[in-house]
Design an enzyme around this catalytic site. Structure first.
Site, PDB file in Angstrom:
ATOM      1  N   THR A   1      -3.775   5.824   3.667  1.00  0.00           N
ATOM      2  CA  THR A   1      -2.518   6.386   3.156  1.00  0.00           C
ATOM      3  C   THR A   1      -2.651   6.987   1.768  1.00  0.00           C
ATOM      4  O   THR A   1      -1.791   7.748   1.341  1.00  0.00           O
ATOM      5  CB  THR A   1      -1.402   5.326   3.146  1.00  0.00           C
TER       6      THR A   1
ATOM      7  N   LYS B   1       0.827  -1.217   0.000  1.00  0.00           N
ATOM      8  CA  LYS B   1       0.000   0.000   0.000  1.00  0.00           C
ATOM      9  C   LYS B   1       0.856   1.260   0.000  1.00  0.00           C
ATOM     10  O   LYS B   1       0.424   2.317  -0.488  1.00  0.00           O
ATOM     11  CB  LYS B   1      -0.975  -0.024   1.175  1.00  0.00           C
TER      12      LYS B   1
END
Length: 328
Positions: A246, A189
């Site tokens: 994020t 990620k």
């Protein structure tokens, strides 16, 4: 086991936040920091250089050397992913056999293509490796704001005990035995968050950002499947949850790094955003995807951009001109 004594190895922002979390959970906490300047700051000011304005509780003991911390019943290893091997080697002769070592770094080791728990198992074969990951910003956790993460080990009972030991009303660790899935979500990620930042920095709009995150999640799922992750883990806190966080907030160092790339800054010229793990993970994720025949165009574009094989506009064009296909 109750794990009444917990050591935190690493006094950066995340390490300091986790030390405070464990103290709130009623544990006896020892914090050790390798950086001598930050260690002195922790002792003198009860504050990490990397988490200004947040006081380290007086109940937390700042260890003068690693051996003081190594005697704890459980250890949180909170150092950058590429430093895990060196710290694990130093820790190995100091810890008792069977001690849980919970890695809190989100990355994959470059060169070896090893996941963090694999590095721990190789360097300290007598300990019990574990991984902690999920959607969390250090400053939120340090200030006691509600946060949920995932803690995984191969032993279900141990995972539950560790989650109980560090959990509190504001910090909720869900436990799992899908170690690989938790590790993959945390590492991959970060690369995708850089891509999301590039989209924001280039001013391509919210629609493009949403599309990027969604297609990035498809890449994450494919990569996870290829390396044995469970689909439920990929769709959980350490996968989709962490990706959403994020890819959408300037508090994310990887997202902010991408924003600066999108605005035309060169990789080596970007300063002041803190450690962006995705910068170091991109090339190894792409190499591992290639090894298993996994299609990861967004991650590949980030890798090419970081290596300066492509410029920003060229990287964006490479994604926009891909052949139209059915959504998977």
């Amino acid at each position: 086991m109750a794990f009444d004594s917990i050591a935190v190895i690493g006094g950066g922002a995340w390490g300091s936040a986790l030390a405070l979390t464990c103290a709130r959970a009623g544990r006896n906490v020892t914090l050790w920091e390798q950086d001598v300047v930050n260690a002195a700051q922790l002792v003198k000011m009860r504050e990490s250089l990397f988490l200004p304005g947040v006081r380290i509780d007086d109940s937390i003991r700042i260890a003068a050397d690693l051996a003081e911390a190594a005697g704890s019943q459980a250890i949180l290893l909170v150092v950058p992913a590429q430093a895990v091997r060196s710290v694990a080697k130093a820790l190995a002769p100091l810890v008792a056999p069977g001690t849980p070592v919970i890695v809190c770094a989100k990355g994959i080791e470059r060169g070896t293509k090893k996941f963090m728990t694999e590095v721990i198992a190789e360097c300290a074969p007598a300990v019990a490796p574990a991984i902690l990951s999920g959607p969390s910003f250090a400053v939120d956790v340090a200030r006691g704001m509600p946060t949920a993460v995932t803690l995984a080990t191969n032993d279900a009972k141990l995972a539950a005990q560790l989650a109980q030991a560090i959990g509190s009303t504001s910090f909720r660790p869900y436990h799992s035995t899908d170690v690989r899935g938790v590790e993959i979500g945390g590492a991959a990620k970060n690369v995708l968050a850089i891509a999301a930042g590039v989209v924001a920095g280039r001013g391509l709009g919210a629609s493009a950002g949403s599309a990027l995150t969604t297609r990035g999640f498809a890449e994450l799922m494919r990569f996870g499947k290829a390396y044995g992750a469970k689909p439920g883990t990929m769709m959980g806190l350490s996968g989709l949850g962490d990706l959403l966080l994020t890819c959408s907030s300037p508090q994310s160092r990887n997202f902010t790094f991408g924003v600066n790339l999108g605005r035309g800054q060169k990789r080596d010229a970007i300063r002041g955003t803190g450690l962006a793990e995705g910068v170091f993970t991109a090339s190894v994720v792409v190499a591992m995807a290639r090894d298993r025949g996994v299609d990861m165009p967004i991650s590949s574009a980030v890798d090419a951009l970081l290596a300066e094989r492509m410029g920003v506009d060229q990287a964006i064009e490479s994604l926009l001109t891909r052949p139209l296909r059915a959504e998977e």
